[in-house]
Design a protein around this motif. Structure first.
Motif, PDB file in Angstrom:
ATOM      1  N   GLY A  85     -61.400  58.150  63.938  1.00 48.88           N
ATOM      2  CA  GLY A  85     -60.205  58.206  63.170  1.00 48.88           C
ATOM      3  C   GLY A  85     -59.703  56.700  62.653  1.00 48.88           C
ATOM      4  O   GLY A  85     -58.667  56.222  62.556  1.00 48.88           O
ATOM      5  N   GLY A 109     -60.437  55.019  59.906  1.00 56.51           N
ATOM      6  CA  GLY A 109     -60.343  55.047  58.450  1.00 56.51           C
ATOM      7  C   GLY A 109     -58.672  55.401  58.366  1.00 56.51           C
ATOM      8  O   GLY A 109     -58.150  54.625  57.625  1.00 56.51           O
ATOM      9  N   VAL A 130     -60.691  50.505  57.995  1.00 52.22           N
ATOM     10  CA  VAL A 130     -61.832  50.709  57.061  1.00 52.22           C
ATOM     11  C   VAL A 130     -61.258  50.557  55.875  1.00 52.22           C
ATOM     12  O   VAL A 130     -60.537  51.284  55.310  1.00 52.22           O
ATOM     13  CB  VAL A 130     -62.595  52.086  56.932  1.00 52.22           C
ATOM     14  CG1 VAL A 130     -63.716  52.135  56.225  1.00 52.22           C
ATOM     15  CG2 VAL A 130     -63.006  52.448  58.694  1.00 52.22           C
ATOM     16  N   GLU A 170     -69.054  63.893  50.513  1.00 47.36           N
ATOM     17  CA  GLU A 170     -69.224  63.450  51.780  1.00 47.36           C
ATOM     18  C   GLU A 170     -69.485  64.683  52.680  1.00 47.36           C
ATOM     19  O   GLU A 170     -68.599  65.915  52.424  1.00 47.36           O
ATOM     20  CB  GLU A 170     -67.933  62.939  52.242  1.00 47.36           C
ATOM     21  CG  GLU A 170     -67.452  61.527  51.653  1.00 47.36           C
ATOM     22  CD  GLU A 170     -66.341  60.986  52.167  1.00 47.36           C
ATOM     23  OE1 GLU A 170     -65.223  61.662  52.537  1.00 47.36           O
ATOM     24  OE2 GLU A 170     -66.317  59.744  52.639  1.00 47.36           O
ATOM     25  N   ASN A 223     -70.749  60.875  59.955  1.00 50.05           N
ATOM     26  CA  ASN A 223     -69.502  61.586  59.167  1.00 50.05           C
ATOM     27  C   ASN A 223     -68.599  60.242  58.738  1.00 50.05           C
ATOM     28  O   ASN A 223     -68.013  59.566  59.240  1.00 50.05           O
ATOM     29  CB  ASN A 223     -68.562  62.185  60.142  1.00 50.05           C
ATOM     30  CG  ASN A 223     -67.330  62.741  59.199  1.00 50.05           C
ATOM     31  OD1 ASN A 223     -67.677  63.008  58.281  1.00 50.05           O
ATOM     32  ND2 ASN A 223     -66.301  62.755  59.890  1.00 50.05           N
ATOM     33  N   PRO A 224     -69.167  60.017  57.331  1.00 52.77           N
ATOM     34  CA  PRO A 224     -69.650  60.878  56.343  1.00 52.77           C
ATOM     35  C   PRO A 224     -71.441  60.679  55.975  1.00 52.77           C
ATOM     36  O   PRO A 224     -71.385  59.544  56.240  1.00 52.77           O
ATOM     37  CB  PRO A 224     -68.975  60.544  55.124  1.00 52.77           C
ATOM     38  CG  PRO A 224     -68.532  59.108  55.086  1.00 52.77           C
ATOM     39  CD  PRO A 224     -68.187  58.952  56.508  1.00 52.77           C
ATOM     40  N   LEU A 254     -73.086  56.897  56.111  1.00 51.46           N
ATOM     41  CA  LEU A 254     -71.935  55.635  56.167  1.00 51.46           C
ATOM     42  C   LEU A 254     -71.555  55.512  57.393  1.00 51.46           C
ATOM     43  O   LEU A 254     -70.819  54.353  57.246  1.00 51.46           O
ATOM     44  CB  LEU A 254     -70.893  56.090  54.999  1.00 51.46           C
ATOM     45  CG  LEU A 254     -71.508  55.723  53.527  1.00 51.46           C
ATOM     46  CD1 LEU A 254     -70.174  55.589  52.604  1.00 51.46           C
ATOM     47  CD2 LEU A 254     -72.463  54.648  53.436  1.00 51.46           C
TER      48      LEU A 254
END
Ligand code: GDP
Ligand code: MN
Length: 379
Positions: free
Chosen positions: A52, A54, A59, A99, A191-192, A204
């Motif tokens: 998590g 992101g 990110v 994704e 993921n992703p 990625l």
């Protein structure tokens, strides 16, 4: 053992999984330099052992070196799920058309490794799994061999209808399965996994968890453990099983079962353990001193509870370890000791003069006493 994204990507790339190569920076200035070298838009990504990132702001896309510096500075100041960010990965940004999620993990219930695949990859995969479980596909693997190309294609076609894209995905999946077995992993995850507007399939993100018990035969992976804390390293080399938790009662126990029962009893009486710590079966005063050092390093600890059932473990050795710890460390919280079994009488004599140490006859009494101390209800 958890690998960082940049480490897992290195492993994945070694197996032929397409990734975007980047470089790691530990300062904002370094990140800016890397962004300049790479040119174009980059992604600055926190390298922490937490999911998590992101959603936690770890990110960020940066259009130029200046922006990369600013993002890196902000990300390096973050603490994600309790872990401070010390490194960022700087990678050329990829364009994303779609994704997906691909993972291989152990399904303990089925006693099989299982592929998990979804067309709904990305940062919301947990919600997808919870709310629309039908969007998650599973395929149990027969074992380390025997996963066939046609089976990989069948899984890929469940998440991507276009055959030419599904074929690329199937190849990634087969390689991911190879990584899983070859690395003694308990989880490998992309993921992703993305489809670019140009029709390429690229990983990625990369996540890998390697079974600690297999590290002796995975020297290349074991070498990735460069940023273990000094305390975690001390625990490992001393053979202590240590898991930090959020409470304020430090626990030092012999045996994993007794350690869990001790934590249960702390919870039962309304308290919160600060850690799980199993000092193991053998008796060695140095282990006990190290255990105490690890527990005392947590500033939240308001009381320490020793729960020792002396069998192979000799209570007098534990007592000696406690006395050394009291001499060498700044133990500024009360210590409650329940020692029973082999040589307990010697242990009691050794500890009877120790300042700040309270003996309890039973586990129940010891837990209650430790909780009272932690809550400040006892002097
Ligand atoms: P996580 O949140 O810890 O899983 O970190 P990820 O590496 O998965 O990144 C989170 C999200 O950031 C991804 O799902 C993407 O949507 C986005 N992202 C990551 N890398 C890139 C990239 O190169 N380009 C673009 N456009 N988005 C990216
Ligand atoms: Mn991710």
């Amino acid at each position: 053992m958890n690998l960082h994204e940049y480490q897992a990507k290195e492993v994945f790339a070694g197996f032929g999984i397409p990734i975007v190569a980047g470089k790691v920076a530990t300062t904002a200035e370094e990140a800016a330099t890397l962004a300049r070298e790479l040119g174009g838009t980059v992604v600055v990504k926190a390298q922490v052992h937490a999911g998590g990132r992101g959603k936690a702001g770890g990110v960020k896309l940066a259009a130029d070196p200046d922006e990369a510096r600013q993002h890196a500075e902000a990300i390096l100041a973050l603490t994600i799920k309790g872990i401070p960010v010390r490194k960022v990965l700087v990678v050329p940004a990829a364009e994303i058309a779609k994704e997906y999620y691909l993972g291989v993990t152990l399904d303990r219930g089925a006693k099989r490794a299982v592929i998990i695949a979804s067309a709904a990859g990305g940062v919301d995969i947990e919600e997808v799994a919870a709310q629309t479980p039908e969007k998650i596909h599973r395929f149990h693997l027969p074992g380390p061999t025997g996963f066939r190309a046609y089976q990989a294609r069948a899984v890929a076609l469940k998440i991507e209808p276009k055959p030419e894209v599904a074929l690329k995905m199937a190849r990634v999946l087969q390689k991911l399965v190879e990584v899983y077995w070859a690395s003694d992993a308990s989880l490998v995850e992309i993921n992703p996994l993305v489809l670019t507007p140009g029709g390429e399939v690229v990983a990625l993100d990369a996540k890998m968890v390697v079974d600690d018990n297999a590290l002796f035969r995975q020297p290349r992976l074991a070498a990735f453990r460069e940023d273990e804390s000094e305390l975690a390293a001390a625990a490992r080399t001393m053979g202590l099983s240590f898991v930090p938790l959020k409470g304020n009662v430090g626990c030092v126990v012999n045996g994993a079962g007794l350690a869990m029962a001790t934590m249960d009893l702390i919870k039962h009486y309304g308290g919160e353990p600060a850690n799980f710590l199993d000092i193991g079966g053998s008796s060695n005063p140095e282990k006990v001193t190290t255990a105490m050092r690890i527990v005392m390093a947590d500033p939240d600890v308001k009381a320490v509870l020793f729960n020792i059932f002396g069998g192979i473990t000799r209570c007098d050795d534990v007592a000696k370890g406690i006395l050394t710890a009291l001499e060498e460390l700044n133990v500024n919280v009360p210590v409650v000791v329940r020692l029973t079994g082999t040589n307990e009488d010697i242990a009691q004599r050794l500890l009877s003069q120790a300042k700040g140490v309270e003996s309890a006859e039973t586990m129940d009494a010891a837990v209650k006493a430790a909780l009272a101390h932690a809550a400040g209800r006892r002097g």
